[in-house]
Design an enzyme around this catalytic site. Structure first.
Site, short mmCIF file in Angstrom:
data_model
loop_
_atom_site.label_atom_id
_atom_site.label_comp_id
_atom_site.label_asym_id
_atom_site.label_seq_id
_atom_site.Cartn_x
_atom_site.Cartn_y
_atom_site.Cartn_z
N ASP A 118 -22.48 108.90 42.58
CA ASP A 118 -23.03 110.25 42.45
C ASP A 118 -22.11 111.25 41.77
OD1 ASP A 118 -25.59 109.89 43.34
OD2 ASP A 118 -25.18 110.42 45.42
N ASP A 182 -31.36 107.33 42.95
CA ASP A 182 -30.54 108.54 42.83
C ASP A 182 -29.82 108.59 41.48
OD1 ASP A 182 -30.88 107.36 45.41
OD2 ASP A 182 -29.52 108.83 46.29
N GLY A 240 -35.41 94.37 46.50
CA GLY A 240 -35.31 95.81 46.73
C GLY A 240 -34.90 96.12 48.17
N THR A 242 -34.65 99.77 50.90
CA THR A 242 -34.94 101.22 50.99
C THR A 242 -34.15 101.80 52.15
OG1 THR A 242 -37.08 100.91 49.94
CG2 THR A 242 -36.81 102.94 51.16
N1 GLY Z 1 -27.50 110.83 46.66
C1 GLY Z 1 -28.64 111.61 46.50
C2 GLY Z 1 -29.50 111.69 47.71
O1 GLY Z 1 -29.08 111.36 48.81
O2 GLY Z 1 -30.63 112.08 47.58
#
Ligand code: GLY
Length: 405
Positions: A118, A182, A240, A242
Site C-alpha cells: 500500500d 486494493d 481466490g 477474501t
Molecule cells: N488497504 C486498503 C483497504 O484496507 O481498503
C-alpha cells in the site's frame, strides 16, 4: 474469461439526479470546518486508522501513533490538500506542505512501513499530490526515491502483479505471494512514475498488474475476490481469498470499490478497451447489490437487514463512477446511469453519515466499517472514509478537478 452481467433495475438510475450545489457547498464547509477544528484541538499528527467509539487516537505519547507510518497516512495528508482546494484556506496548505511533507522524507529515511503493497496509497495522495499542486521538488524527489524501492521490492515481473506486503513473502513460501484488489489503487504510483521519468517499463508493469487483477480477481458475475494466491515458484494462479469479507466466495465491499475506482484511473492513463469492459461488469455487480438507501453494507452478500454499512464504499464508488464518466460518450448508456448512481451514493452519505458532524464524530463521516471479520473499526470513522468523502465533494463541485492518483 466470459463475463455476463447486466444491470438488473436500470429504471432505478434512469432519471438524472443532481445534488443541489448549495447542499454540496454546505457539506464541504461543514467537513472542512470540522477538519480544521480537530487540528486546532489535537494537532496535525497522523491519527489511528479508524476511530474507537467515534474518536480517533492521536498525538505524541501514544505508542505507535503520531508519526507517518501506515497506509492511511497518505489519505490524511490528502484530506488537507482537498480541503485547501475546496476552501482556498492557507491553513490546510500549511499543514500539508510545512507539517506533513517532512514526515514523508523522514518516513523514507527511516524506511518505516515501506515493505508494503500500500505504499502507493501513502505516497500518491500524500506526496505526489504535493508535487502536482505546488511543483515542490522535494516532494517529487522523495516520491521517486520511494517509488524506486517499492517497484523493485513489491512488483513481481514473473507474476505481473504488485505483491501483497512483500515483507510477508519469501521466495518458496506460499503465503504472501498474492495480489489484491486494493493494489488497483497502488498502480497509479507506477503510472505516475512512468510519466515523470519517461520510463515506459513502469507503465507496462502497471497495465500488466491491472490485467492480472481483471483476469483473476474479477469473477464471471462481476464480483471480486479480495486476494488471489499464486504459486511462488511457477507464478501459476491458484485460488481466490477474501480476507476482509464474509467468506472467500463473497465480495468484500471496500475491496470491490477499489475496482470501481481503480479501473477508471488505469483507463485514464492507458485508454485500454479491456479496462472499460471489465469495469462495466464490476459496476453492474455493485449496483445490483446496492441497498435501496444507496449505502453499501460491508459485504455485498448483504443487500438488506441490520449488518453494518461501509459509507467509505459509497464515497469511493462515487469517485470511480465520476472518473469513468469522463471517458464515456453521451450515447453510451452507462454514462447517464453512472452519473445518477454516483450522485445518489454521495447524497446518501451527506444525508445519513454526517449527522452531529460538529460534535459526536471525530471523522468527517460515520458508518465506515474497516475490517469486520477482524473486529476492527466496525461502524466507526476512518481516515480513508474522510479522504474519499472530501474527494467526492470536490469532484461534484469542480468537475474539472485534476486527480492526485
Ligand atoms: N488497504 C486498503 C483497504 O484496507 O481498503
Amino acid at each position: 474469461m466470459i463475463r455476463n452481467t447486466r444491470l438488473e433495475r436500470p429504471e432505478r438510475f434512469a432519471k438524472p439526479h443532481v445534488i443541489p450545489r448549495e447542499k454540496l457547498l454546505a457539506a464541504a464547509k461543514a467537513a472542512c470546518d470540522k477538519l480544521k477544528a480537530r487540528v486546532e484541538r489535537d494537532g496535525a499528527d497522523f491519527p489511528s486508522t479508524c476511530s474507537t467509539q467515534y474518536k480517533y487516537t492521536v498525538g505524541p505519547g501514544v505508542p505507535g501513533l503520531g508519526p507517518n507510518r501506515n497506509w492511511e497516512s497518505g489519505m490524511y495528508t490528502g484530506c488537507f490538500w482537498l480541503a485547501y482546494e475546496l476552501t482556498g484556506d492557507e491553513f490546510f496548505k500549511k499543514v500539508a506542505l510545512d507539517m506533513h511533507l517532512p514526515t514523508y522524507v523522514e518516513r523514507f529515511e527511516n524506511m518505516r512501513g515501506l515493505d508494503d503493497h500500500d505504499v502507493g496509497f501513502v505516497y500518491v495522495p500524500g506526496c505526489v499530490s504535493t508535487y502536482k499542486l505546488t511543483g515542490n521538488e522535494l516532494a517529487k524527489e522523495t516520491a521517486l526515491k520511494v517509488f524506486d524501492y517499492y517497484y523493485n521490492k513489491s512488483y513481481s515481473k514473473e507474476g505481473k502483479f504488485i505483491i501483497r506486503s512483500h515483507k510477508s513473502w519469501r521466495k518458496g513460501q506460499i503465503y504472501g505471494y498474492r495480489t489484491m484488489m486494493d493494489s488497483l489503487m497502488n498502480a497509479p504510483f507506477l503510472f505516475w512514475a512512468s510519466e515523470v521519468t519517461g520510463n515506459e517499463e513502469y507503465k507496462r508493469s502497471a497495465l500488466d498488474h491491472v490485467k492480472t487483477t481483471a483476469d483473476y480477481l474479477i469473477r464471471c458475475d462481476g464480483s471480486s475476490y479480495h486476494h488471489y494466491q499464486f504459486d511462488p515458484v511457477t507464478s501459476e494462479p491458484l485460488h481466490g481469498v477474501t480476507l476482509q469479507g464474509k467468506s472467500d466466495e463473497s465480495c468484500w465491499s471496500r475491496g470491490h470499490s477499489w475496482g470501481v475506482y481503480g479501473f477508471p484511473i488505469a483507463y485514464s492513463y492507458s485508454q485500454e478497451p479491456f479496462i472499460k469492459e471489465v469495469h462495466r461488469h464490476v459496476v453492474n455487480f455493485m449496483l445490483n447489490h446496492l441497498p435501496d438507501d444507496n449505502i453499501p453494507y460491508w459485504d455485498f452478500d448483504y443487500v438488506s437487514g441490520d449488518q453494518p454499512r461501509d459509507s467509505s464504499v459509497a464515497c469511493i464508488c462515487a469517485c470511480g463512477l465520476h472518473e469513468m464518466c469522463k471517458y464515456l460518450s453521451d450515447d453510451e448508456p452507462e454514462k447517464a446511469i453512472y452519473e445518477c448512481a454516483g450522485a445518489k451514493m454521495l447524497e446518501a452519505v451527506i444525508d445519513n453519515c454526517t449527522g452531529d458532524i460538529g460534535t459526536r464524530y471525530d471523522g468527517l463521516i460515520c458508518h465506515v466499517t474497516h475490517a469486520k471479520p477482524q473486529g476492527q473499526g466496525v461502524d466507526e470513522c476512518a481516515v480513508y472514509g474522510d479522504y474519499f468523502y472530501l474527494e467526492a465533494l470536490l469532484r461534484y463541485l469542480k468537475p474539472d478537478w485534476k486527480k492526485y492518483w
